[in-house]
Scaffold this active site. Structure first.
Site, mmCIF file in Angstrom:
data_model
loop_
_atom_site.group_PDB
_atom_site.id
_atom_site.type_symbol
_atom_site.label_atom_id
_atom_site.label_comp_id
_atom_site.label_asym_id
_atom_site.label_seq_id
_atom_site.Cartn_x
_atom_site.Cartn_y
_atom_site.Cartn_z
ATOM 1 N N GLU A 1 0.812 -1.216 0.000
ATOM 2 C CA GLU A 1 0.000 0.000 0.000
ATOM 3 C C GLU A 1 0.853 1.277 0.000
ATOM 4 O OE1 GLU A 1 -3.895 -1.882 2.296
ATOM 5 O OE2 GLU A 1 -2.744 -0.289 3.278
ATOM 6 N N GLU B 1 -5.020 -8.780 0.849
ATOM 7 C CA GLU B 1 -5.662 -8.503 2.132
ATOM 8 C C GLU B 1 -7.147 -8.338 1.905
ATOM 9 O OE1 GLU B 1 -4.270 -5.210 4.519
ATOM 10 O OE2 GLU B 1 -2.172 -5.654 4.041
#
Length: 465
Positions: A167, A366
């Site tokens: 991220e 995720e």
């Protein structure tokens, strides 16, 4: 009943990070999280910092056995830059860290669990942040690449899946736009420069990885992709969603996957006077560093509408072009700040990757269903916590992923966030995501019912609804 069957070689497991699980034991240096907690403990939920974790450093053998109990065949975690590298200028490694990571990797491999290792999970070394400004500096870009090469060389014979960044937009948002990560600045120009430098660091590391010609090893990146949905079909709302997608998704997805920098993005930065410092050589790196796979993190959708209130910040943020919007007809998770639940977004993400990004191999790196300890409740007479709410929602999301696979999506696995309830930045342990609950007083791992279902899913590769 409908049966949903996934490919035989699908990867099932969980994701975590080094800083959130290992603790500070024998660490060579501090990260910004260690530093920030010392400086401002009040910013952290109940004052709990990064020293209160699952203690994987000491308990990795036990934890790998717990992974097996819930059916993992793969697991993603990260190497801590501040643990592995003892001296950032010389590149000297910490031998204790080398031994720990080698032991941890060996334990996973011996037990049939494929390790997937990430190099950066929001954890800039404190010394490099203080001395150079972290990724504000091109110097730190090169130091990151040196660290990455060291990791490839030391652990490359054991790790087949490498990830440069998890991220990468989050340090930009948190540290330079919205003040939820260190260094807590609000500066649009610095934000853009940091984002660019991270993309450059990724590209250089990818290039160095390919030079090493590690057998059977692959390299990729994990991006949090958040589809932007409009309030309705009016054109100004569609334009707002286009801007949100460009600034939050394509800003990293296009350079890192397509090796293209969107011209529209360059024009926006120029208009606001936040164009980063670049060189033609750096652009060549970015536009030629080919990754082998993509990781996608998804939690909630983004709802936007055209701006109705004048933009009032004195520095640039993406919200210059839109306002966030709450869907009055949406479903919301009562256990996670009433965030919207939208499983169909999984299908939308998958088709976007298929249609616009060369159908690159990707995995759901995720997906997390948050509850708090109170909502999960106490263990039953069998010692297991009943988190059926989590399982029911996971099924809904996996149905949408299965639909995407039938539509040609090139997805090869699912990793849930997270393995054991772990420390999570300023939220500490406010939200729980794990297959196991962490007892903060004893460190005990308490099983949850969802793990029993997940084991059946992993072994059979299917579930019924």
């Amino acid at each position: 009943m409908t049966k949903y069957v996934f490919p035989k070689d699908f990867k099932w497991g969980a994701a975590a990070s080094g800083i959130q699980t290992e603790g500070r034991t024998n660490k060579a240096n501090d990260s910004i999280w260690d530093l920030w907690h010392r400086e401002s403990p009040e910013r952290f939920f109940r004052g709990i910092g990064s020293d209160k974790v699952t203690d994987t450093y000491h308990r990795y053998e036990e934890d790998v056995q717990l992974m097996k109990k819930v059916g993992f065949n793969s697991f993603r975690t990260s190497i801590q830059w501040s643990r592995l590298i003892k001296d950032y200028e010389t590149g000297e490694v910490c031998q204790d860290a080398v031994q720990f990571y080698n032991n941890y990797l060996d334990e996973m491999i011996t037990n049939g669990i494929e390790p997937m290792m990430n190099l950066y999970h929001f954890d800039m070394p404190a010394e490099l942040q203080k001395k150079y400004g972290g990724f504000e500096s091109k110097k730190v870009v090169d130091l990151y690449v040196d660290y990455a090469v060291k990791a490839f060389q030391i652990f490359g014979n054991k790790v087949k899946y490498w990830i440069t960044f998890n991220e990468p937009i989050v340090p930009v948002e948190g540290g330079y736009l919205y003040d939820f990560h260190y260094p807590c600045k609000k500066d649009g120009k610095l934000a853009v420069q940091v984002g660019y430098n991270i993309i450059l660091a990724h590209a250089k590391a990818v290039k160095e990885f390919h030079k090493l010609e590690l057998k059977e090893s692959k390299i990729g990146v994990v991006l949090n992709l958040t589809p932007s949905y409009t309030r309705d079909e009016r054109e100004e709302d569609k334009k707002a969603a286009w801007y949100a997608d460009l600034l939050f998704n394509r800003s990293f997805l296009d350079p890192m996957v397509k090796n293209e920098i969107p011209q529209e993005l360059c024009e926006i930065f120029a208009e606001h006077g936040v164009t980063p410092e670049t060189t033609s050589e750096e652009i060549d790196y970015i536009t030629s560093a080919k990754i082998d796979f993509l990781g996608v993190n998804y939690y909630v959708p983004r709802r936007v509408k055209a701006r109705e209130v004048a933009y009032d910040l004195d520095y640039f943020t993406p919200e210059y072009y839109f306002e966030n919007y709450i869907n009055p007809e949406g479903r919301f998770n009562p256990y996670r700040d009433n965030n919207e639940i939208l499983p169909t977004a999984i299908h939308d993400i998958a088709i976007n990757v298929k249609d616009n990004y060369g159908n690159i191999p990707w995995f759901l790196a995720e997906i997390g269903i948050a509850m708090d300890e109170e909502s999960e409740g106490k263990p039953g007479s069998d010692g297991i916590i009943d988190d059926t709410f989590r399982t029911d929602l996971m099924k809904e999301h996996l149905i949408q992923l299965h639909r995407a696979l039938e539509d040609g999506a090139n997805c090869f696995g699912v990793h849930q966030w997270t393995f054991i309830d772990n420390w999570s930045w300023t939220n500490s342990f406010k939200r729980r995501y794990g297959f196991y609950r962490l007892d903060l007083e004893t460190g005990n791992r308490i099983p949850k019912k969802h793990g029993l279902w997940f084991k059946e899913l992993s072994i059979s590769g299917s579930f019924n609804v």
